[in-house]
Design an enzyme around this catalytic site. Structure first.
Site, PDB file in Angstrom:
ATOM      1  N   MET A  30       0.840  -1.194   0.000  1.00  0.00           N
ATOM      2  CA  MET A  30       0.000   0.000   0.000  1.00  0.00           C
ATOM      3  C   MET A  30       0.877   1.246   0.000  1.00  0.00           C
ATOM      4  SD  MET A  30      -3.552  -0.625   1.956  1.00  0.00           S
ATOM      5  CE  MET A  30      -2.957  -0.394   3.617  1.00  0.00           C
ATOM      6  N   ALA A  32       4.043   3.910   0.829  1.00  0.00           N
ATOM      7  CA  ALA A  32       4.748   4.383   2.033  1.00  0.00           C
ATOM      8  C   ALA A  32       5.817   3.369   2.403  1.00  0.00           C
ATOM      9  CB  ALA A  32       3.767   4.628   3.173  1.00  0.00           C
ATOM     10  N   ALA A  35      12.226  -0.179   4.687  1.00  0.00           N
ATOM     11  CA  ALA A  35      13.203  -1.263   4.513  1.00  0.00           C
ATOM     12  C   ALA A  35      12.557  -2.642   4.596  1.00  0.00           C
ATOM     13  CB  ALA A  35      14.307  -1.133   5.560  1.00  0.00           C
ATOM     14  N   GLY A  36      11.432  -2.749   5.318  1.00  0.00           N
ATOM     15  CA  GLY A  36      10.733  -4.025   5.354  1.00  0.00           C
ATOM     16  C   GLY A  36      10.206  -4.413   3.982  1.00  0.00           C
ATOM     17  N   HIS A  37       9.595  -3.455   3.299  1.00  0.00           N
ATOM     18  CA  HIS A  37       9.143  -3.715   1.924  1.00  0.00           C
ATOM     19  C   HIS A  37      10.333  -4.014   1.017  1.00  0.00           C
ATOM     20  CE1 HIS A  37       5.803  -1.023   3.425  1.00  0.00           C
ATOM     21  NE2 HIS A  37       5.104  -2.028   2.946  1.00  0.00           N
ATOM     22  N   GLN A 153      -3.000 -11.821   8.263  1.00  0.00           N
ATOM     23  CA  GLN A 153      -3.234 -11.602   6.837  1.00  0.00           C
ATOM     24  C   GLN A 153      -2.567 -12.685   6.008  1.00  0.00           C
ATOM     25  OE1 GLN A 153      -2.865  -7.621   4.704  1.00  0.00           O
ATOM     26  NE2 GLN A 153      -0.901  -8.536   4.217  1.00  0.00           N
ATOM     27  N   VAL A 176      10.934  -7.330   9.634  1.00  0.00           N
ATOM     28  CA  VAL A 176      12.135  -6.490   9.629  1.00  0.00           C
ATOM     29  C   VAL A 176      11.959  -5.428  10.704  1.00  0.00           C
ATOM     30  CG1 VAL A 176      13.600  -4.941   8.276  1.00  0.00           C
ATOM     31  CG2 VAL A 176      12.532  -6.933   7.184  1.00  0.00           C
ATOM     32  N   SER A 185       6.983  -0.289   9.980  1.00  0.00           N
ATOM     33  CA  SER A 185       5.597  -0.132   9.548  1.00  0.00           C
ATOM     34  C   SER A 185       5.451   1.220   8.880  1.00  0.00           C
ATOM     35  CB  SER A 185       4.641  -0.214  10.745  1.00  0.00           C
ATOM     36  OG  SER A 185       3.331   0.164  10.371  1.00  0.00           O
TER      37      SER A 185
END
Length: 281
Positions: A30, A32, A35-37, A153, A176, A185
């Protein structure tokens, strides 16, 4: 890397890739991005010939209109990050492009979607399944990548793929965290500096509870977590549930399952943060 905003163009580009025998990875987001993405995208790039990242704030999964309005939108910065990670395509459609007419499909995966987030955010997972299923049909990926921070999810999407004829592999990727332990987040961007410090108590409590659980009952461990959050300034616990990692049903004793996960949701001011920790796997 190419930015695409129409379904027709996306399908045309991917048809060429498939004709060339290339494997396709999908990372639904979504926007924004953080580093996790990036970790999801990098893994997808390593395991596929072509990677598509969707960048779309999906309105049907928000049961709070204010939360939808406040959700950060940073497409330009997202594209810069995704290009550096090696993504081939960014799919950033408008709401009208994704939903030319209302999506009245109903997805029901009880009891997976009736507990925790399903209880506190009615309709949320139906919206998630609507948009993810649309993306699966549009992209037809070989693999799709999701973070384990959204633990419930991930379980529901896996169930959706089991029940529907989607020919793809769902890849779950570890949480992460920042160097101090805070789970990454997109919502963290809404925290003030003071709230950012307060939010640290969430992960600190979960980490401490793993050690605590080694010498205490499950009920005592739940009480330990609840008390720690209750005593923290600026935080309000919505729920902490210790569940079987496959069924998402509450467990009462450590012996009840070989896969046990603690899932937590906490409000830091008005910002709703989720996290989880594995006790047994």
């Amino acid at each position: 890397m190419k930015l695409i905003q129409s379904i027709k163009e996306l399908r045309a580009e991917l048809d060429i890739c498939r004709r060339d025998g290339k494997t396709i990875g999908l990372v639904p987001t979504m926007g924004a991005l953080h580093a996790g993405h990036a970790s999801l995208v990098k893994r997808a790039v390593a395991e596929n010939d072509v990677v598509v990242v969707s960048d779309f704030v999906n309105p049907t999964q928000f049961n709070d209109k204010n939360d939808l309005l406040k959700y950060p939108r940073t497409l330009e910065a997202d594209c810069a990050l995704l290009e550096s990670c090696g993504a081939a395509f960014v799919f950033a459609p408008s709401v009208e492009e994704m939903y030319p007419e209302p999506d009245n499909r109903q997805f029901s995966y009880a009891p997976l979607d009736t507990v925790m987030e399903g209880k506190y955010r009615p309709g949320h997972f139906n919206g998630v399944c609507q948009v993810v299923s649309k993306l699966f049909l549009m992209v037809e990926p070989d693999r799709a990548y999701f973070g384990e921070k959204d633990f419930q999810q991930l379980a529901i999407i896996r169930e959706m793929v089991r029940r529907y004829p989607f020919d793809l592999q769902i890849v779950g990727c570890p949480i992460v965290r920042e160097s101090d332990g805070l789970a990454l987040s997109s919502r963290n961007a809404r925290l003030s500096d003071e709230q950012r410090g307060q939010a640290l108590r969430i992960s600190q409590t979960l980490f401490a509870s793993v050690e605590y659980a080694k010498t205490h009952t499950l009920a005592d461990t739940v009480a330990f977590v609840e008390a720690s959050i209750a005593s923290a300034e600026g935080l309000r616990l919505e729920y902490f549930e210790v569940v079987d990692g496959n069924t998402l049903q509450t467990v009462k004793n450590w012996e009840d399952s070989s896969y046990i996960v603690g899932c937590i949701t906490v409000f830091c001011g008005e910002v709703r943060l989720i996290d989880n920790i594995k006790y047994k796997e």
